[in-house]
Structure formats: structure tokens, C-alpha cells
Design a protein around this motif. Structure first.
Motif, PDB file in Angstrom:
ATOM      1  N   LYS A  96      -5.953   3.875  -4.857  1.00  0.00           N
ATOM      2  CA  LYS A  96      -6.801   4.955  -5.362  1.00  0.00           C
ATOM      3  C   LYS A  96      -8.239   4.866  -4.869  1.00  0.00           C
ATOM      4  N   ASP A  97      -8.760   3.657  -4.763  1.00  0.00           N
ATOM      5  CA  ASP A  97     -10.158   3.468  -4.384  1.00  0.00           C
ATOM      6  C   ASP A  97     -10.386   3.922  -2.943  1.00  0.00           C
ATOM      7  N   VAL A  98     -11.391   4.751  -2.734  1.00  0.00           N
ATOM      8  CA  VAL A  98     -11.642   5.309  -1.403  1.00  0.00           C
ATOM      9  C   VAL A  98     -11.982   4.219  -0.389  1.00  0.00           C
ATOM     10  N   SER A  99     -12.839   3.288  -0.761  1.00  0.00           N
ATOM     11  CA  SER A  99     -13.204   2.202   0.161  1.00  0.00           C
ATOM     12  C   SER A  99     -11.981   1.382   0.552  1.00  0.00           C
ATOM     13  N   GLN A 100     -11.160   1.041  -0.448  1.00  0.00           N
ATOM     14  CA  GLN A 100      -9.947   0.270  -0.183  1.00  0.00           C
ATOM     15  C   GLN A 100      -8.976   1.052   0.706  1.00  0.00           C
ATOM     16  N   TYR A 101      -8.884   2.346   0.454  1.00  0.00           N
ATOM     17  CA  TYR A 101      -7.997   3.176   1.278  1.00  0.00           C
ATOM     18  C   TYR A 101      -8.430   3.139   2.741  1.00  0.00           C
ATOM     19  N   MET A 102      -9.725   3.290   2.979  1.00  0.00           N
ATOM     20  CA  MET A 102     -10.204   3.306   4.358  1.00  0.00           C
ATOM     21  C   MET A 102     -10.031   1.946   5.017  1.00  0.00           C
ATOM     22  N   GLU A 103     -10.292   0.880   4.261  1.00  0.00           N
ATOM     23  CA  GLU A 103     -10.190  -0.466   4.823  1.00  0.00           C
ATOM     24  C   GLU A 103      -8.742  -0.882   5.059  1.00  0.00           C
ATOM     25  N   ARG A 104      -7.842  -0.362   4.226  1.00  0.00           N
ATOM     26  CA  ARG A 104      -6.443  -0.816   4.272  1.00  0.00           C
ATOM     27  C   ARG A 104      -5.501   0.274   4.772  1.00  0.00           C
ATOM     28  N   ILE A 105      -6.010   1.198   5.576  1.00  0.00           N
ATOM     29  CA  ILE A 105      -5.182   2.315   6.021  1.00  0.00           C
ATOM     30  C   ILE A 105      -3.950   1.827   6.785  1.00  0.00           C
ATOM     31  N   GLY A 106      -4.102   0.732   7.534  1.00  0.00           N
ATOM     32  CA  GLY A 106      -2.940   0.177   8.234  1.00  0.00           C
ATOM     33  C   GLY A 106      -1.847  -0.216   7.263  1.00  0.00           C
ATOM     34  N   GLU A 107      -2.232  -0.802   6.136  1.00  0.00           N
ATOM     35  CA  GLU A 107      -1.258  -1.187   5.108  1.00  0.00           C
ATOM     36  C   GLU A 107      -0.607   0.044   4.490  1.00  0.00           C
ATOM     37  N   MET A 108      -1.391   1.115   4.291  1.00  0.00           N
ATOM     38  CA  MET A 108      -0.823   2.331   3.709  1.00  0.00           C
ATOM     39  C   MET A 108       0.256   2.910   4.629  1.00  0.00           C
ATOM     40  N   ILE A 109       0.004   2.851   5.935  1.00  0.00           N
ATOM     41  CA  ILE A 109       0.986   3.364   6.897  1.00  0.00           C
ATOM     42  C   ILE A 109       2.221   2.471   6.921  1.00  0.00           C
ATOM     43  N   GLU A 110       2.022   1.169   6.802  1.00  0.00           N
ATOM     44  CA  GLU A 110       3.169   0.252   6.762  1.00  0.00           C
ATOM     45  C   GLU A 110       4.036   0.532   5.533  1.00  0.00           C
ATOM     46  N   ARG A 111       3.422   0.856   4.413  1.00  0.00           N
ATOM     47  CA  ARG A 111       4.197   1.200   3.223  1.00  0.00           C
ATOM     48  C   ARG A 111       5.080   2.415   3.501  1.00  0.00           C
ATOM     49  N   LYS A 112       4.528   3.393   4.203  1.00  0.00           N
ATOM     50  CA  LYS A 112       5.292   4.592   4.529  1.00  0.00           C
ATOM     51  C   LYS A 112       6.405   4.264   5.533  1.00  0.00           C
ATOM     52  N   LYS A 113       6.121   3.409   6.480  1.00  0.00           N
ATOM     53  CA  LYS A 113       7.170   3.000   7.417  1.00  0.00           C
ATOM     54  C   LYS A 113       8.333   2.363   6.680  1.00  0.00           C
ATOM     55  N   HIS A 114       8.034   1.526   5.714  1.00  0.00           N
ATOM     56  CA  HIS A 114       9.075   0.860   4.937  1.00  0.00           C
ATOM     57  C   HIS A 114       9.915   1.883   4.164  1.00  0.00           C
ATOM     58  N   LEU A 115       9.238   2.918   3.640  1.00  0.00           N
ATOM     59  CA  LEU A 115       9.953   3.930   2.847  1.00  0.00           C
ATOM     60  C   LEU A 115      10.724   4.903   3.732  1.00  0.00           C
ATOM     61  N   PHE A 116      10.142   5.281   4.878  1.00  0.00           N
ATOM     62  CA  PHE A 116      10.709   6.369   5.669  1.00  0.00           C
ATOM     63  C   PHE A 116      11.294   5.926   7.015  1.00  0.00           C
ATOM     64  N   CYS A 117      11.341   4.618   7.304  1.00  0.00           N
ATOM     65  CA  CYS A 117      11.646   4.168   8.653  1.00  0.00           C
ATOM     66  C   CYS A 117      13.000   4.659   9.165  1.00  0.00           C
ATOM     67  N   ASP A 118      13.972   4.910   8.310  1.00  0.00           N
ATOM     68  CA  ASP A 118      15.297   5.311   8.771  1.00  0.00           C
ATOM     69  C   ASP A 118      15.637   6.748   8.409  1.00  0.00           C
ATOM     70  N   CYS A 119      14.598   7.512   8.051  1.00  0.00           N
ATOM     71  CA  CYS A 119      14.900   8.881   7.606  1.00  0.00           C
ATOM     72  C   CYS A 119      15.025   9.849   8.772  1.00  0.00           C
TER      73      CYS A 119
END
Length: 490
Positions: free
Chosen positions: A467-490
Motif C-alpha cells: 500500500k505504501d507509495v514509497s515501498q511500491y516504488m522501491e519494490r516494484i520488481g517484487e510486485m512484478i514477481e508476485r504477478k509472475k507467480h500468480l499468472f505465469c502459466d495463464c
């Protein structure tokens, strides 16, 4: 305070929600181990599970001798532990009967404490049940009122027709979160941050957002994009060039060939300018929201909206003059110090504007809202929401040629009612239905957003962005990895 003591942690969330529905102004504490509480206890509820049965009791601390309690109710009933859903429903029915007898009140939705009663109705219709059968089940299993059951089934049948237009299995929808607002409203708990603090870093936020959009473009290249919803926060806090940057990125990254709806919230009238609306029009935004919440200036000042009634009217007419033909307006029932007369005045003012859809919210005060966090500062505020309020809104919407098309509920709603979206023919918000019924995968980008993957068998998995904007910007790579884990085989 009301305490609920369980001998094991079964259905604790459902019990808390139901007790809170009966006693919205009381703190409700649910626990399995006896513990001391720091504030006076008004009622004590006991739920003891044993093989094949449940003991339910209600007690009131003795007024003279605090160490003693006065038992008000006790019963033991049999349960089928092999059927968890049936056991939960039966437990809630007995708690409902106990609290209804104690308080002398009934709840419009009975024991239904979930946020999606229409989903229940829609599921039964999809299973082949006729509306009469579905109504009978909702009455027997949940004790919902006839009026609410009729509303649920009416909306469910409209949703069935709307959903036929979508590619539910090989399609997807996209949410873009802009978490900035001109100010934070008194009742708000959404992910929003004052623009005055973050203005210098908005472009950095868009940098991160564009990385998520790029991932979505690649991962969903073989899917059909049905709807886009840009929400927040307030997306129109972005400067015109920033709006143009974001919308250009979406156009260049994604295939719009199957796009049925493109929505952008322009919710706060004080954030709307002709230049921003020009950008939205140029990029083909088909639906916008201009949200008054109320047309009473004193209430706007009280809740921290920082815009005027005049600005709402001017923004609406400006958008109309520029060619926007699908404009939604949000209202809130149960705002502090508002009377039924105030609500009727607001509705009369909206009739003059004639929007294409109206979403009628019942105020829900979440724990993270200032109204809840500092409630001692607002103890004198009166907040009232009744069926009369909702009936007045329904009648006004009907007079404007609108019908109800989606519905959802939240915890701690004023009057224990619901939120209902009304729309003219052809103006229903597709994304609103999708987010409630959870029948299509939604990719969500931005701080605080939640993606949902819907599998063919109806199973749903989620992943959240921080939720935190600073954390989102700093950890955007992690956010994308979370999506890869969820959607990687879709």
C-alpha cells in the motif's frame, strides 16, 4: 464492549461480523482464551463447540457485583460437523435469533454478512434454479427480508445479461490505481495519499506503474482485454501531461480490440479541469465519475471534501459539453449530521443534472478512517441511514430512468444496508459487476491494488501490491514477481 468467547477458533470472523451488525456502535472482541478487557463489557457471548453440538449463551455482567454475570440466554443445538457450510449457517441462525430477541431488532439482510449477496443469487440462477426457488432458499437459509431478496434477484438477472457480452474465460480486465487525493476524507480508508506531499514524486510513481503495465502486456498478450478501470485515490490529481503519459502507455502497450469499457474516476470536482478532460477524451475514455457524495455544503466541509457544490455542478456540465455521454455520480447515505431532508435535496439537485448512473453508498466507517481512529473527537456527530433514505434514492433514480444493476455490502455499514449502482439502459459499469461477481481475471497495477486470477472451475487466487507509495516504488520488481507467480502459466 461486547465479548465473544469461543472454546476453539471456528467461524470467528463470521461471528464477529454478525454481532457487529446488530451492535455497530460497540467494540466487539472475539477470542478463544479468556482475557481481561480495558473497557466496560455490556454483553458476553459464549460459543462452546463439542462433538455434534454447540452450546450458545448470552450473559450480562452484573450491575452491582462485577465478578458475577447474569445469564440471559442459553441453548444447545445439534450440528453436522462434516458439512462446514451448513454448520456455519446454522450457528449464525441461532446467534441471529438470540441477538434479535435480545435487541428487539431484525437485520434487513438477515444472517448474510458477506459482501456479495447478489453473487449468491446469481450462482443459484446459473445452477438452473428459478427466481422463486432462489428466493425461498435465501429466506430459509439466511432470513433476509423479502425486499432485499427481490433486489438481489433483480440485479442478478441483469448481471447475467451483461456478463454474456464478456469473454470470461480467455478475457481479462485491468485496474490501474492512482493513490493520490487532494485531501483525505473523514470516512476514507482507501489507499490514498495527499498530493501536496507527493507531487514531486508522481512521475517516479508512473515509472513504476509503467513497468507493471509492460509486464501485463507481455503476460496477457494472448488474452482479450475487456475493461480498464483507472481508480484511486483520485486519478485526476495527475497533471494533464501525466494523464497523457499514462494513457499513452496503456494504448501503446495493450490491445484495445476487445475493449468494451474504459473508465477513469474524476471523482473530486476540485481536481477536474478542461485540460484534463481534453486528455481523457483524446484517449477514448468512455466512462467517468464525478462524485458529489452530497450536495450539502456544510457536510462537504465537515467531511473534508474541499470542493463546493458549485464546483460539482460546473464540472458535470463541463464534461457534458465536451462530449462525455456516460457520467457516474456517487452519493453516500448516513453522512455525519445529514437528515433525510438533506438527502432528498441532494437527489433533487442530481435530477437537474441527469447523470447516466448513480452509485448509492451506505456509509461504512473502517478502522483506518479518521472518523474511527479518533472517534472521541467526533462523538457528537449524528449519522443516520434508514430504509427511507435508500427508498428515496431508488425512487429518484427510477425517475431518472435508471435501474439497479450491481450491489455490494461492507462491514460496519450505516443501518446494516448496502451499496447499489443504478444506471440507464446501456450505461451500467461493466467493471463494477466484474469486481463484485469475481467471474473474470483482473490484473491490478499500482500501490495497494489486488489482482485476482479466476480459474475455469471458479477457484480464485489473489496477490497484493504493497500500500505504501514509497515501498511500491522501491519494490516494484517484487510486485512484478508476485504477478509472475500468480499468472505465469495463464
Amino acid at each position: 464492549m461486547i465479548t465473544v468467547q469461543l472454546n476453539k477458533d471456528d467461524f470467528a470472523y463470521d461471528i464477529h461480523s454478525l454481532v457487529k451488525a446488530f451492535c455497530p456502535s460497540e467494540n466487539v472482541s472475539v477470542f478463544t482464551d479468556p482475557k481481561a478487557v480495558s473497557e466496560p463489557v455490556q454483553l458476553e457471548i459464549y460459543v462452546d463447540y463439542a462433538p455434534g453440538q454447540v452450546r450458545l449463551a448470552l450473559a450480562e455482567p452484573h450491575k452491582q457485583e462485577e465478578a458475577q454475570t447474569e445469564k440471559l440466554y442459553e441453548e444447545v443445538f445439534e450440528v453436522n460437523e462434516s458439512d462446514r457450510k451448513e454448520m456455519k449457517n446454522l450457528l449464525k441462525q441461532h446467534i441471529y435469533q438470540m441477538l434479535s430477541a435480545h435487541t428487539g431488532t431484525t437485520l434487513p439482510w438477515g444472517t448474510l454478512t458477506g459482501v456479495r449477496p447478489v453473487k449468491l443469487a446469481l450462482t443459484m440462477l446459473e445452477q438452473g434454479k428459478d427466481p422463486q426457488e432462489a428466493a425461498g432458499y435465501m429466506k430459509h437459509a439466511y432470513g433476509a427480508s423479502s425486499e432485499k431478496i427481490r433486489l438481489s434477484l433483480e440485479i442478478a438477472q441483469r448481471e447475467r445479461e451483461l456478463l454474456k457480452r464478456l469473454d470470461l474465460e480467455t478475457g481479462y480486465s485491468l485496474y490501474i490505481g492512482i493513490p493520490f487525493c487532494p485531501s483525505t476524507c473523514l470516512y476514507c480508508s482507501f489507499t490514498s495519499f495527499p498530493l501536496s506531499v507527493w507531487e514531486s514524486r508522481v512521475d517516479t510513481y508512473l515509472d513504476a506503474l509503467e513497468r507493471e503495465i509492460a509486464f501485463t502486456s507481455e503476460a496477457f498478450a494472448h488474452k482479450h482485454l475487456n475493461s480498464i478501470y483507472i481508480g484511486g485515490g483520485t486519478p485526476t490529481t495527475l497533471a494533464p501531461r501525466q494523464l497523457d503519459r499514462l494513457l499513452t502507455c496503456l494504448e501503446q502497450s495493450l490491445d484495445f480490440a476487445h475493449l468494451l469499457e474504459f473508465t477513469a474516476e474524476a471523482g473530486r470536482p476540485d481536481s477536474i479541469t478542461k485540460e484534463k478532460l481534453d486528455v481523457l477524451r483524446a484517449h477514448g475514455i468512455s466512462r467517468i465519475s464525478i462524485n458529489p457524495q452530497t450536495m450539502k455544503q456544510e457536510t462537504l466541509d465537515l467531511i473534508g471534501r474541499r470542493h463546493t457544490v458549485t464546483q460539482t455542478v460546473e464540472s458535470f456540465y463541463l464534461a457534458r459539453s465536451m462530449g462525455f455521454t456516460n457520467i457516474n455520480m456517487d452519493l453516500i447515505m448516513g453522512l455525519p449530521q445529514e437528515t433525510l431532508t438533506d438527502v432528498r435535496h441532494t437527489l433533487d439537485e442530481l435530477k437537474k443534472l441527469m447523470p447516466d448512473s448513480i452509485t448509492v453508498h451506505s456509509l461504512a466507517v473502517k478502522r483506518a478512517a479518521r472518523l474511527q481512529m479518533f472517534k472521541e473527537d467526533y462523538a457528537g456527530l449524528k449519522m443516520v441511514n434508514t430504509q427511507q433514505h435508500l427508498d428515496a434514492a431508488a425512487q429518484a433514480c427510477a425517475q431518472m430512468g435508471m435501474v439497479p444493476y450491481y450491489l455490494y455490502r461492507q462491514k460496519n455499514m450505516a443501518g446494516n444496508f448496502e451499496n447499489v449502482g443504478y444506471a440507464k439502459v446501456g450505461k451500467a459499469g461493466i467493471y463494477n459487476v466484474l469486481i463484485m461477481e469475481e467471474v473474470q481475471t483482473i490484473v491490478a497495477c499500482g500501490a495497494g491494488s489486488i489482482s485476482k486470477r479466476v480459474y475455469p472451475d471458479g477457484h480464485i487466487e489473489r496477490c497484493e501490491n504493497v500500500k505504501d507509495v514509497s515501498q511500491y516504488m522501491e519494490r516494484i520488481g517484487e510486485m512484478i514477481e508476485r504477478k509472475k507467480h500468480l499468472f505465469c502459466d495463464c
